[in-house]
Motif scaffolding. Structure first.
Motif, PDB file in Angstrom:
ATOM      1  N   CYS A 130       0.850  -1.190   0.000  1.00 53.07           N
ATOM      2  CA  CYS A 130       0.000   0.000   0.000  1.00 53.07           C
ATOM      3  C   CYS A 130       0.889   1.245   0.000  1.00 53.07           C
ATOM      4  N   ARG A 131       0.347   2.347  -0.520  1.00 60.48           N
ATOM      5  CA  ARG A 131       1.161   3.579  -0.535  1.00 60.48           C
ATOM      6  C   ARG A 131       1.262   4.190   0.863  1.00 60.48           C
ATOM      7  N   PHE A 132       0.289   3.896   1.738  1.00 62.00           N
ATOM      8  CA  PHE A 132       0.303   4.430   3.108  1.00 62.00           C
ATOM      9  C   PHE A 132      -0.015   3.298   4.085  1.00 62.00           C
ATOM     10  N   ARG A 133       0.517   3.460   5.322  1.00 56.85           N
ATOM     11  CA  ARG A 133       0.213   2.496   6.377  1.00 56.85           C
ATOM     12  C   ARG A 133      -0.035   3.242   7.683  1.00 56.85           C
ATOM     13  N   VAL A 134      -1.180   2.952   8.329  1.00 55.16           N
ATOM     14  CA  VAL A 134      -1.438   3.501   9.655  1.00 55.16           C
ATOM     15  C   VAL A 134      -1.804   2.324  10.555  1.00 55.16           C
ATOM     16  N   ALA A 135      -1.686   2.554  11.878  1.00 51.48           N
ATOM     17  CA  ALA A 135      -1.951   1.432  12.784  1.00 51.48           C
ATOM     18  C   ALA A 135      -2.500   1.918  14.112  1.00 51.48           C
ATOM     19  N   ALA A 136      -3.250   1.046  14.774  1.00 51.23           N
ATOM     20  CA  ALA A 136      -3.661   1.309  16.155  1.00 51.23           C
ATOM     21  C   ALA A 136      -2.400   1.252  17.017  1.00 51.23           C
ATOM     22  N   PRO A 137      -2.346   2.042  18.101  1.00 48.11           N
ATOM     23  CA  PRO A 137      -1.110   2.103  18.892  1.00 48.11           C
ATOM     24  C   PRO A 137      -0.663   0.757  19.465  1.00 48.11           C
ATOM     25  N   ASP A 138      -1.610  -0.178  19.688  1.00 46.31           N
ATOM     26  CA  ASP A 138      -1.193  -1.460  20.277  1.00 46.31           C
ATOM     27  C   ASP A 138      -1.008  -2.562  19.219  1.00 46.31           C
ATOM     28  N   ALA A 139      -0.970  -2.170  17.952  1.00 46.01           N
ATOM     29  CA  ALA A 139      -0.800  -3.186  16.893  1.00 46.01           C
ATOM     30  C   ALA A 139       0.646  -3.689  16.863  1.00 46.01           C
ATOM     31  N   ARG A 140       0.834  -4.864  16.261  1.00 50.24           N
ATOM     32  CA  ARG A 140       2.194  -5.418  16.084  1.00 50.24           C
ATOM     33  C   ARG A 140       2.384  -5.751  14.610  1.00 50.24           C
ATOM     34  N   LEU A 141       3.623  -5.635  14.168  1.00 51.66           N
ATOM     35  CA  LEU A 141       3.914  -5.909  12.754  1.00 51.66           C
ATOM     36  C   LEU A 141       5.118  -6.845  12.686  1.00 51.66           C
ATOM     37  N   GLY A 142       5.061  -7.818  11.795  1.00 52.82           N
ATOM     38  CA  GLY A 142       6.196  -8.727  11.740  1.00 52.82           C
ATOM     39  C   GLY A 142       6.198  -9.633  10.523  1.00 52.82           C
ATOM     40  N   LEU A 143       7.356 -10.208  10.284  1.00 51.49           N
ATOM     41  CA  LEU A 143       7.504 -11.227   9.236  1.00 51.49           C
ATOM     42  C   LEU A 143       7.984 -12.509   9.942  1.00 51.49           C
ATOM     43  N   PRO A 144       7.045 -13.283  10.523  1.00 49.40           N
ATOM     44  CA  PRO A 144       7.423 -14.444  11.337  1.00 49.40           C
ATOM     45  C   PRO A 144       7.650 -15.716  10.528  1.00 49.40           C
ATOM     46  N   GLU A 145       7.798 -15.597   9.205  1.00 53.73           N
ATOM     47  CA  GLU A 145       7.836 -16.798   8.352  1.00 53.73           C
ATOM     48  C   GLU A 145       8.873 -17.823   8.792  1.00 53.73           C
ATOM     49  N   VAL A 146      10.060 -17.352   9.247  1.00 54.41           N
ATOM     50  CA  VAL A 146      11.103 -18.340   9.593  1.00 54.41           C
ATOM     51  C   VAL A 146      10.634 -19.280  10.704  1.00 54.41           C
ATOM     52  N   THR A 147       9.714 -18.824  11.553  1.00 54.33           N
ATOM     53  CA  THR A 147       9.229 -19.708  12.621  1.00 54.33           C
ATOM     54  C   THR A 147       8.388 -20.846  12.040  1.00 54.33           C
ATOM     55  N   LEU A 148       7.991 -20.694  10.789  1.00 50.06           N
ATOM     56  CA  LEU A 148       7.246 -21.761  10.106  1.00 50.06           C
ATOM     57  C   LEU A 148       8.134 -22.481   9.091  1.00 50.06           C
ATOM     58  N   GLY A 149       9.423 -22.206   9.162  1.00 51.76           N
ATOM     59  CA  GLY A 149      10.361 -22.890   8.264  1.00 51.76           C
ATOM     60  C   GLY A 149      10.371 -22.334   6.859  1.00 51.76           C
ATOM     61  N   VAL A 150       9.705 -21.189   6.633  1.00 52.06           N
ATOM     62  CA  VAL A 150       9.743 -20.551   5.313  1.00 52.06           C
ATOM     63  C   VAL A 150      10.328 -19.144   5.471  1.00 52.06           C
ATOM     64  N   MET A 151      10.230 -18.341   4.438  1.00 51.66           N
ATOM     65  CA  MET A 151      10.672 -16.951   4.513  1.00 51.66           C
ATOM     66  C   MET A 151       9.642 -16.111   3.759  1.00 51.66           C
ATOM     67  N   PRO A 152       9.693 -14.787   3.904  1.00 50.17           N
ATOM     68  CA  PRO A 152       8.714 -13.988   3.177  1.00 50.17           C
ATOM     69  C   PRO A 152       8.752 -14.347   1.696  1.00 50.17           C
ATOM     70  N   GLY A 153       7.560 -14.507   1.102  1.00 46.22           N
ATOM     71  CA  GLY A 153       7.520 -14.962  -0.288  1.00 46.22           C
ATOM     72  C   GLY A 153       6.738 -14.042  -1.192  1.00 46.22           C
ATOM     73  N   ALA A 154       6.381 -12.865  -0.669  1.00 48.39           N
ATOM     74  CA  ALA A 154       5.629 -11.915  -1.501  1.00 48.39           C
ATOM     75  C   ALA A 154       6.229 -10.524  -1.334  1.00 48.39           C
ATOM     76  N   SER A 155       7.524 -10.430  -1.538  1.00 47.76           N
ATOM     77  CA  SER A 155       8.315  -9.198  -1.581  1.00 47.76           C
ATOM     78  C   SER A 155       8.724  -8.640  -0.218  1.00 47.76           C
ATOM     79  N   GLY A 156       8.486  -9.385   0.856  1.00 48.52           N
ATOM     80  CA  GLY A 156       8.868  -8.903   2.194  1.00 48.52           C
ATOM     81  C   GLY A 156      10.360  -8.636   2.324  1.00 48.52           C
ATOM     82  N   THR A 157      11.192  -9.502   1.722  1.00 46.96           N
ATOM     83  CA  THR A 157      12.643  -9.313   1.869  1.00 46.96           C
ATOM     84  C   THR A 157      13.135  -8.130   1.031  1.00 46.96           C
ATOM     85  N   LEU A 158      12.296  -7.664   0.105  1.00 42.90           N
ATOM     86  CA  LEU A 158      12.682  -6.516  -0.735  1.00 42.90           C
ATOM     87  C   LEU A 158      12.125  -5.213  -0.186  1.00 42.90           C
TER      88      LEU A 158
END
Ligand code: 3H9
Length: 655
Positions: A109-137
């Protein structure tokens, strides 16, 4: 509500996704999102689009249930590309958590806003994978390679206020998120729209950043190592080339046995706290918890409860023991505060609120009391006789025993329906496993309360039937016997330990015994022998009788220098065991591992046959969270079931 709905707020379209329970990005969600992009693009009344979610969270990531199936279009990268390429700019409005593919969509998205108690992450490695939709870029383009590497390689989410400072989100919004986001977007559209994240530059990576990332990847598994290689590649080549490499690596990891095993653990962990039999049963309210005994175990349990924000009352037999217990609890909480687990003032406030008593009457207000005194049936019975008198009739009473039969401890209780066993593992504020052992009279509400306590403490609760050692220690006994059988057949102590470390255990079975002390199991065997039971002599017994109790006596299965925990092969042990073991006959590590795992799985199957465990996944959780079984191998039952555990060789048979 339908899967996706669109409401108009002035010139802003608010797209709301509703895919309970966590808005996982299933094939239907992907299709709906791509269609929504087209619909909003075609609507002349729409200038911008807010994407938000119904329920407890923003998009929790790709639907993990689909990972074992062939990918169905549109794929997540297609959705990401559609949103980024939309004619009308999109804004992600995040509450709860934006994880994995959820954050990747947000970053498109061109913009991102969040509630103050929100969390953001790329936890893929905990599932034995890695980001697969441009997360690493995209993530390194937004927050820099160093922080992106930390998030991707550890899988640890960040809090929204941190994300705002780092540049991952544009603004925090209190109050109604969708409305607030629509207002912010309308305002932002008055200025030129920022370039897509993919169009931002990403320069080469500084050596020290790469070195730090390499250290993180080394601590992770295969997925973290592949993710780092992908991240590094993204800093060296144009965006499109890096995107192709990311997708290839993601798909390869997705098909790996480690990823399949980690998915099994992921779902097992989520199913364990909610046994089907307790559906609709309400747990009792947990306000204050009593702990009887301030030794290592009791103090650990009290600290775990305090860390979870529960009010705790500690009961000891005299003021000196009470003081020692309080000191231990204080050290644990202060060290947790020093590691940033809670603010220092909060730790002090919780410690100040710790009730300390030498009379059971002090526990009268507790909703649940956990006894953690010496493993002696008479002592425990006395404790429960006192609690029976002092506590309310509805107070849940629990014994933390690892070997005694809870039915014998419960004898004489006026309300046995409120009694059960809770087996914590040491250190109790760290170890995730909690075995919950109902007696025949335990009421469903009592059992539900024990599971609720487990959830509150952040434990993995597993119900166990009654047998010697319950699930975990029973399997441990069998595997230790197998390890000794290998020694008797001529395999060396160091070979067994090295093979099990090679498989993924942090320590081998003999090193682990040296750390915990050989005398504990020895004393249990001696106790059983004193009761007239026939208990075979173990090799461990021979060592304990020779004064070798493990690291604490600087000698167990190995020798230890007084200032080191480094195990050294022992000539004394060789001499002591010589009459009982065959001539050296080394076995390949894979065969040693196969023997050990086959023993674990065989005992697991016996446990299932006897109805001691609810299912094989529970046994896997016990082994992973209480006994160091490598998570990425899925547990002994999964491993055996998946055909990853070859038949044990016949050459070195158990004696
Ligand atoms: C990914 O996104 C890869 C992409 O980069 C690339 C793709 C190309 N899928 O945890 P809870 C279920 S990888 C399916 O108790 P909470 C869970 O099984 C994904 N199901 O809730 C349970 O089901 P049930 C990266 C999922 O409120 C129910 O939801 N994302 C998923 O305590 C409730 O779960 C992650 O790793 C899923 N992704 O915590 C996020 N997630 O009721 C994993 C959950 O039938 N999820 N379920 O037993 C979480 O961390 C937590 O669920 C969350 C909510 C924090 C969201």
């Amino acid at each position: 509500m339908s899967l996706l709905s669109i409401a108009q707020h002035g010139e802003i379209a608010v797209v709301t996704l509703d895919n309970p329970p966590v808005n996982a990005i299933s094939a239907a969600v992907r299709q709906a999102l791509v269609a929504a992009v087209a619909r909003c693009d075609a609507d002349a009344a729409v200038r911008g689009v807010v994407l938000c979610c119904a329920g407890r969270t923003f998009l929790a990531g790709a639907d993990v249930k689909e990972f074992g199936l062939p990918p169905v279009p549109p794929h997540l990268p297609d959705v990401v590309a559609a949103i980024e390429g939309a004619a009308k700019p999109w804004m992600a409005a995040i509450h709860g958590a934006a994880l994995g593919g959820g954050l990747e969509i947000a970053m498109a998205c061109r913009f991102r806003v969040a509630a103050p108690d929100a969390r953001l992450g790329l936890p893929e490695v905990t599932l034995g994978v890695m980001p697969g939709a441009s997360g690493t870029l995209r993530l390194p383009r937004l927050i820099g390679v160093a922080e992106a590497a930390r998030m991707i390689l550890t899988g640890t989410p960040v809090a929204a206020p941190w994300a705002q400072k780092a540049g991952l989100i544009d603004a925090l919004i209190g109050g109604d998120l969708a409305e607030g986001a629509a207002a912010v977007l309308a305002e932002r559209l008055a200025a030129p729209v920022p370039v897509p994240v993919s169009a931002r530059p990403l320069g080469p990576c500084a050596t020290e950043v790469l070195e730090a990332a390499e250290a993180l990847a080394k601590r992770g598994g295969k997925a973290a190592r592949v993710a780092l290689e992908t991240l590094r590649y993204a800093t060296e080549v144009p965006y499109e080339a890096a995107l192709i490499r990311e997708r290839e690596n993601f798909l390869a990891l997705r098909a790996s046995p480690e990823a399949a095993a980690l998915r099994h653990v992921f779902f097992a962990e989520r199913a364990a706290p909610r046994p089907v039999a307790l559906k609709g049963v309400s747990p009792k309210t947990l306000g204050a918890v009593g702990v009887v005994g301030g030794g290592t175990m009791g103090a650990g349990i009290a600290a775990a409860c305090l860390l979870a924000g529960l009010k705790v009352h500690l009961l000891e037999r005299d003021t000196a023991s009470l003081g020692r217990g309080r000191d231990t609890i204080g050290r644990t909480l202060r060290s947790a505060a020093a590691r940033g687990k809670l603010p220092v003032e909060e730790a002090e406030a919780r410690l100040a609120g710790l009730g300390a008593h030498t009379d059971a009457a002090g526990l009268a207000a507790c909703d649940l009391v956990i006894e953690a005194v010496f493993e002696d049936i008479a002592v425990k019975r006395q404790v429960f006789a006192d609690l029976d008198r002092a506590c309310r009739p509805d107070t849940v009473l629990a014994t933390n025993t690892s070997y005694l039969d809870p039915r014998r401890i419960a004898q004489g209780l006026s309300h046995p329906e409120r009694f059960l066993g809770l087996h914590f593992f040491s250190p109790a504020h760290v170890m995730k496993l909690l075995e919950i052992i109902p007696v025949p009279q335990t009421a469903p509400a009592t059992l539900a309360t024990a599971f609720a306590l487990g959830g509150r403490l952040g434990k993995v609760p597993v119900q166990s039937g009654i047998c010697e050692g319950f699930i975990g220690n029973r399997i441990l006994k069998r595997t230790r016997a197998e390890a000794e059988a290998l020694l008797r057949a001529g395999v060396s102590i160091a070979e067994v330990d090295a093979a099990m470390r090679g498989f993924g255990f942090r320590m081998g079975p003999f090193e682990t015994q040296d750390l915990g002390g050989l005398d504990i199991a020895y004393l249990q065997r001696e106790g059983a022998r004193a009761e007239g039971l026939e208990v075979a002599e173990t090799l461990g017994d021979i060592l304990v009788r020779a004064g070798r109790k493990g690291q604490k006596t600087f000698g167990g299965w190995y020798d230890y220098a007084t200032d080191s925990r480094q195990p050294v092969t022992s000539a004394e042990v060789a001499a002591l065991l010589a009459p009982h073991v065959a001539a050296p006959a080394p076995l390949p590590p894979a065969l040693i591992v196969a023997r050990m795992l086959a023993a674990m799985a065989a005992e697991g199957r016996a446990i299932l046959d006897e109805g001691i465990a609810g299912g094989p996944a529970e046994i896997d959780l016990v082994q992973i969270h209480g006994y160091g079984f490598p998570r990425e191998k899925g547990g002994p039952m999964y491993h055996a079931e998946a055909g990853l555990c070859p038949e044990a060789p016949v050459r070195a048979t158990a004696s």
